[in-house]
Every structure is written in C-alpha cells, then in structure tokens.
Design a protein around this motif. Structure first.
Motif, PDB file in Angstrom:
ATOM      1  N   GLY A 218      59.020 -17.069  52.949  1.00 53.97           N
ATOM      2  CA  GLY A 218      57.635 -16.176  52.378  1.00 53.97           C
ATOM      3  C   GLY A 218      57.346 -16.226  51.001  1.00 53.97           C
ATOM      4  O   GLY A 218      58.345 -17.296  50.106  1.00 53.97           O
ATOM      5  N   CYS A 219      56.808 -15.562  51.071  1.00 51.94           N
ATOM      6  CA  CYS A 219      55.871 -15.124  49.711  1.00 51.94           C
ATOM      7  C   CYS A 219      55.976 -14.099  49.041  1.00 51.94           C
ATOM      8  O   CYS A 219      55.069 -13.287  50.294  1.00 51.94           O
ATOM      9  CB  CYS A 219      55.366 -16.033  49.227  1.00 51.94           C
ATOM     10  SG  CYS A 219      54.113 -16.479  47.469  1.00 51.94           S
ATOM     11  N   ASP A 220      55.763 -13.115  48.179  1.00 52.98           N
ATOM     12  CA  ASP A 220      54.893 -12.348  47.699  1.00 52.98           C
ATOM     13  C   ASP A 220      54.103 -12.248  46.810  1.00 52.98           C
ATOM     14  O   ASP A 220      53.612 -10.899  46.413  1.00 52.98           O
ATOM     15  CB  ASP A 220      56.523 -11.104  47.138  1.00 52.98           C
ATOM     16  CG  ASP A 220      57.287 -10.659  48.268  1.00 52.98           C
ATOM     17  OD1 ASP A 220      56.843 -11.174  49.139  1.00 52.98           O
ATOM     18  OD2 ASP A 220      58.461 -10.399  47.886  1.00 52.98           O
TER      19      ASP A 220
ATOM     20  N   SER B  96      44.727 -15.022  46.306  1.00 51.23           N
ATOM     21  CA  SER B  96      43.868 -13.998  46.558  1.00 51.23           C
ATOM     22  C   SER B  96      42.852 -15.126  47.764  1.00 51.23           C
ATOM     23  O   SER B  96      42.372 -14.875  48.682  1.00 51.23           O
ATOM     24  CB  SER B  96      42.510 -14.002  45.925  1.00 51.23           C
ATOM     25  OG  SER B  96      41.937 -14.538  45.084  1.00 51.23           O
ATOM     26  N   TYR B  97      43.656 -16.307  47.117  1.00 54.53           N
ATOM     27  CA  TYR B  97      43.362 -17.452  48.282  1.00 54.53           C
ATOM     28  C   TYR B  97      44.481 -18.529  48.916  1.00 54.53           C
ATOM     29  O   TYR B  97      43.923 -19.475  49.824  1.00 54.53           O
ATOM     30  CB  TYR B  97      42.566 -18.647  47.400  1.00 54.53           C
ATOM     31  CG  TYR B  97      43.591 -19.229  46.974  1.00 54.53           C
ATOM     32  CD1 TYR B  97      45.350 -20.322  47.335  1.00 54.53           C
ATOM     33  CD2 TYR B  97      43.636 -18.757  45.325  1.00 54.53           C
ATOM     34  CE1 TYR B  97      45.901 -20.881  46.644  1.00 54.53           C
ATOM     35  CE2 TYR B  97      44.960 -19.530  44.468  1.00 54.53           C
ATOM     36  CZ  TYR B  97      46.194 -20.190  44.588  1.00 54.53           C
ATOM     37  OH  TYR B  97      46.950 -20.347  44.234  1.00 54.53           O
ATOM     38  N   CYS B  98      45.573 -17.042  48.866  1.00 54.30           N
ATOM     39  CA  CYS B  98      46.165 -18.695  49.692  1.00 54.30           C
ATOM     40  C   CYS B  98      46.709 -17.547  51.571  1.00 54.30           C
ATOM     41  O   CYS B  98      47.222 -15.893  51.382  1.00 54.30           O
ATOM     42  CB  CYS B  98      48.109 -18.074  49.117  1.00 54.30           C
ATOM     43  SG  CYS B  98      48.925 -19.310  50.164  1.00 54.30           S
TER      44      CYS B  98
ATOM     45  N   ASN C 166      44.456 -14.206  41.428  1.00 60.73           N
ATOM     46  CA  ASN C 166      45.585 -13.340  40.665  1.00 60.73           C
ATOM     47  C   ASN C 166      47.015 -13.977  40.991  1.00 60.73           C
ATOM     48  O   ASN C 166      48.146 -13.943  41.461  1.00 60.73           O
ATOM     49  CB  ASN C 166      46.235 -12.204  42.677  1.00 60.73           C
ATOM     50  CG  ASN C 166      46.949 -11.131  42.802  1.00 60.73           C
ATOM     51  OD1 ASN C 166      47.012 -10.591  41.706  1.00 60.73           O
ATOM     52  ND2 ASN C 166      47.838 -11.249  43.379  1.00 60.73           N
ATOM     53  N   ARG C 167      47.264 -14.996  39.987  1.00 62.24           N
ATOM     54  CA  ARG C 167      48.095 -15.859  39.326  1.00 62.24           C
ATOM     55  C   ARG C 167      48.948 -15.076  38.396  1.00 62.24           C
ATOM     56  O   ARG C 167      49.962 -15.582  38.110  1.00 62.24           O
ATOM     57  CB  ARG C 167      46.817 -16.938  39.058  1.00 62.24           C
ATOM     58  CG  ARG C 167      46.771 -17.800  40.018  1.00 62.24           C
ATOM     59  CD  ARG C 167      47.740 -18.332  41.119  1.00 62.24           C
ATOM     60  NE  ARG C 167      49.029 -19.555  40.638  1.00 62.24           N
ATOM     61  CZ  ARG C 167      50.075 -20.179  41.249  1.00 62.24           C
ATOM     62  NH1 ARG C 167      50.061 -19.273  42.640  1.00 62.24           N
ATOM     63  NH2 ARG C 167      50.439 -20.339  40.649  1.00 62.24           N
ATOM     64  N   THR C 168      48.387 -14.053  38.079  1.00 57.49           N
ATOM     65  CA  THR C 168      49.364 -13.247  37.225  1.00 57.49           C
ATOM     66  C   THR C 168      49.575 -13.515  35.555  1.00 57.49           C
ATOM     67  O   THR C 168      50.339 -12.850  35.448  1.00 57.49           O
ATOM     68  CB  THR C 168      50.440 -12.613  37.742  1.00 57.49           C
ATOM     69  OG1 THR C 168      51.161 -13.519  38.130  1.00 57.49           O
ATOM     70  CG2 THR C 168      50.220 -11.844  39.130  1.00 57.49           C
TER      71      THR C 168
END
Ligand code: 5AD
Ligand code: SF4
Length: 444
Positions: free
Chosen positions: A152-154, A158-160, A269-271
């Motif tokens: 999973g991923c948290d 925004s593209y993924c 949203n790569r932070t």
C-alpha cells in the motif's frame, strides 16, 4: 481446478505478488502451466498506473475470449491493481471474466477460483491488516529475490492511483522479513531487493528501514542488498549511514523526482521541494561516493508550462542521474489530478517527453563511456538471451554488464573489465577467477 496460467504486468511489486499467488496455489495442490491452452484457469496480474497498461490487458482479455469459446469451462481472472481499480465494473465490461480479485484477496485465491467456475466472483475488499507476512512466496530460480516489505501507500501523490488500488500503507514485521531473506539465501538467492511503494518509510515495532538494512546485512549467504523505491521525503540520515556502513547494501538508489519545478511538485503533492531533493542527493553522494542515482519523471502534468519543463531539463544536466524512467502524464480516474483540466496536449507531452529522453540518453551514454577501462564487480545471473556465448549480470550500481562466458556459475561475483558501452549496457571481459565473496568493501 488444477492447472493455472498466470501472466504478470506492471511493476516489480506485481512480480512479487505473482510469486506469492503461486505459493498459495501450489500449497492448495494447483500447479502452474506454461500456456493458457493447457490451463483450467488463467489469471492476469495487472497494473493500473497508466491508461496504456490497462489497454494492454483489455486487449489480452479479447484473446482469452476466443480461447473460452473453444473451452467454455475455462475460468478467466483479473488480479492486481486494475482489478481493484475497476472492480465489479470490469465483470460487466468484459463478459469473458469470471473473477476479479484485488491485491488484498490473494490468500483465498484457490477458493475464489473454484467459486468462479460456477459464476462471476469479485473480491475487491481492501484489508488494512493484510500483509501476507506469514505466507511463503514461490520464488523463481533467479539469483535475485524480490522481498515485499511493505504494502500500500499513504502518500496520495495527486496523479497516482496506487493508494486507491493497494490501500493503506502496512509494513511487514522484521522477524517475517528476516525469515524470508534467510530462506531465499538458503535456496541460493544471492541478491535481495526489498520492495515497497515507499520502501524507506517501512517501520515496525520501533524498527525503521535503516534497521532492516542492517539486519539483512548480517544474514549469511546474502551478497548484495538493494531496495526500491524510496520516497525522497523519507530519506533519513540513519538510512544514509546504514548505506555507507553496510558492505552488502549496494551503492544505487532509485529516487523518483517526478518534476524539478517546485510549483509542479506542490501540485503533485510530493511534499518536498527541489532544494530538499538536492540536499538528499548531496548527502548520499558524500556518504557513498560510488553511488549511482536513477529517477522517474513525468512530462505534461496538468499546469506544467514550458518554464517548468525547462527547469526539469536544467536539473537533469545538473544532477546527472545515471538513468531515468520517463513517462507522459496519464490521467487516472479516482485521483485528485483527474479532476483537473489537462493543460498539455498529447502532442506537446510527446515533445517534452522526447526532449527528456534525448537528454538523459546522452548523459547515460557519457557516464557509461566514462566507465570504459574500469573494473566492475558483477553478480553473474546467467547466459545472455541473444548471445549464448555471453554471460550477463549487474554491477554494484545496477548496470547490466555482458561479458564472454568463462564458465562462471550464476550467483558468483566476477571482476569484469569494461571494454565498451552503450547507454544501457556495459560490455566487458572477465578480469579474474570466479569467487563468491564481495571484493570491495565500503565504509565500516
Ligand atoms: N501518469 C504518468 N506516470 C505516472 N506514474 C505514476 N502515476 C502516473 C501517471 N498517472 C509514474 C511515476 C512513478 C512511476 C512508478 O510511475 O513516475 O514514480
Ligand atoms: Fe503513487 Fe506517490 Fe505512493 Fe509512489 S509515493 S505509489 S507515486 S502515491
């Protein structure tokens, strides 16, 4: 229901999930067959990251529809990210389908296949607790074992689509991972690659990813350790220190940047900012001087203008990645960016992508040319597919190296002198006798 044909699309995580499924099927008395014509059930383990990936699978399902006309008993299943992404809609869309099973449904795969023989089945619940940590995958007979450490991923870039198809981030317990690595090493695997969507955010019971690398570094029989893919925002000083100090952790990091424009990075949203990424690169290069860095970049994200694109080209010249995976932006349903108007035409995306490819190709070529005359330590994987007289393997920095067959068995380390290069391959000749211990130690 005995014979299963399984085909894998997409990333290494899917390859590892297929090995997990094979383990589950074989323990239930089922066996894998090489051709769909010989199977009672076919399963496609699919990817949803870009639209193109889904189209390929839909095309393949068309072929299975013909097969099913000849053999109406055949059970046709779709597993993986595309199954989760399209869920029951997929059953309606493709009448040929009997089973749709998402990434958290593999534990019960044999039972799902049996049920699907009597009518369509969809198992697409995401399970916050499922890690499959207790299940032994059936690994291929390669020198390399892909070990999933996290599911999973948290991050919700925004593209993924991954956070929607694979659900919330879950880490496997350290003890399960140590056991998996020990088993893989005992079975002859010499290289371990830890896998996770943001692998360096692995944490469990007070342990972090640096601890996991250090634990693996001490396991007997393991010659090389790698991991993919880390998230730049989670590269800690502890991780960098572990890379520098663990002699079996190889000097290569695949560190996806996506764009060098801070405006685009924020919209994605790569932070992190470019400055932050630069800082991580500088620290890695200072701590591990021979390190190779590779990346992912996306061309034509909504709102990306010519100046943003130029910024990415400029940073490519500055950072000089050893390699890069370069993609055109593909709008994915469910994601945040899918709701935004696409501001870059397909033609323009294509032009930007071509510029990225050309520049990276030149840089990779220059870096490879610079290695001519040097010695690479290669972990032999086997004979070349195209030229049976050649052995191939990876260098410490994950470059493919081919060299004349000197009888070295797979799983041994060879010193190879580089005599030629292309942007993707180094061509060499062996420089010493086979051995199975690391030749070079770095750090402590
Ligand atoms: N469009 C294009 N590329 C994408 N990636 C992920 N989602 C998309 C998308 N919607 C790329 C990113 C990521 C890699 C695995 O795939 O670069 O790092
Ligand atoms: Fe997708 Fe971002 Fe998670 Fe990678 S970190 S899987 S790009 S959401």
């Amino acid at each position: 229901m005995k014979r299963v044909f399984l085909e894998t699309y997409g990333c290494q995580m899917n390859v590892a999930d297929s090995e997990l499924m094979i383990g589950v099927l074989e323990r239930a008395g089922m066996s894998l067959v090489e051709r769909p014509e010989e199977a009672d059930a076919v399963i496609l383990n699919t990817c949803a990251i870009r639209e193109h990936a889904e189209q390929r699978v839909l095309g393949r399902l068309g072929e299975f529809a013909h097969l099913k006309q000849r053999n109406p008993e055949l059970v046709v299943g779709v597993a993986g990210c595309m199954a989760q992404h399209l869920r029951a809609r997929l059953l309606e869309k493709k009448r040929v389908l009997d089973l749709v099973v998402g990434p958290d449904g593999y534990r019960d795969l044999p039972e799902l296949l049996r049920r699907a023989a009597h009518g369509p089945v969809a198992e697409v619940r995401l399970d916050r607790d499922e890690t499959y940590g207790d299940l032994e995958p059936r690994r291929g007979d390669s020198v390399r074992a892909w070990v999933t450490v996290q599911r999973g991923c948290d991050k919700f870039c925004s593209y993924c689509v991954v956070p929607y198809t694979r659900g919330r981030e879950r880490s496997l317990p350290l003890a399960d991972l140590v056991r998996q690595v020990e088993r893989a090493a005992a079975a002859g695997c010499r290289e371990i690659v830890f896998l996770g969507q943001t692998v360096n955010s692995w944490k469990h019971d007070g342990h972090d990813f640096a601890d996991l690398l250090r634990a693996a570094n001490d396991i007997e029989g393991v010659l090389r350790i790698r991991y993919t893919s880390p998230h730049p925002a989670d590269v800690s000083d502890r991780l960098i220190a572990a890379m520098a100090e663990c002699e079996r952790v190889m000097p290569h990091v695949h560190l996806p940047l996506q764009s060098a424009s801070d405006r685009v990075l924020a919209a994605m949203n790569r932070t992190y900012t470019l400055e932050r990424y630069r800082g991580v690169v500088a620290k890695l290069r200072a701590a591990v001087p021979e390190i190779a860095l590779t990346t992912d970049l996306i061309a034509g994200f909504p709102g990306e203008d010519e100046a943003d694109h130029r910024a990415t080209l400029e940073y490519m010249r500055e950072v000089r990645w050893d390699g890069a995976f370069l993609f055109k932006y593909s709008a994915r349903p469910d994601t945040k960016a899918h709701r935004w108007p696409e501001t870059v035409s397909e033609a323009e995306k294509g032009r930007r992508l071509a510029e990225l490819i050309e520049l990276q190709h030149g840089i990779s070529g220059e870096i490879h040319d610079g290695r001519i005359g040097r010695i690479e330590e290669v972990l032999v994987e086997g004979r070349g597919r195209r030229d049976g007289g050649q052995l191939f393997g990876k260098s410490r920095t994950f470059r493919t190296v081919v060299f004349g067959d000197d009888g070295s068995p797979p799983g041994t380390l060879r010193r190879v002198r580089v005599v030629g290069a292309t942007p993707v391959t180094l061509i060499g000749e062996s420089a010493d006798a086979p051995r199975s211990e690391p030749l070079v130690t770095i750090g402590g």
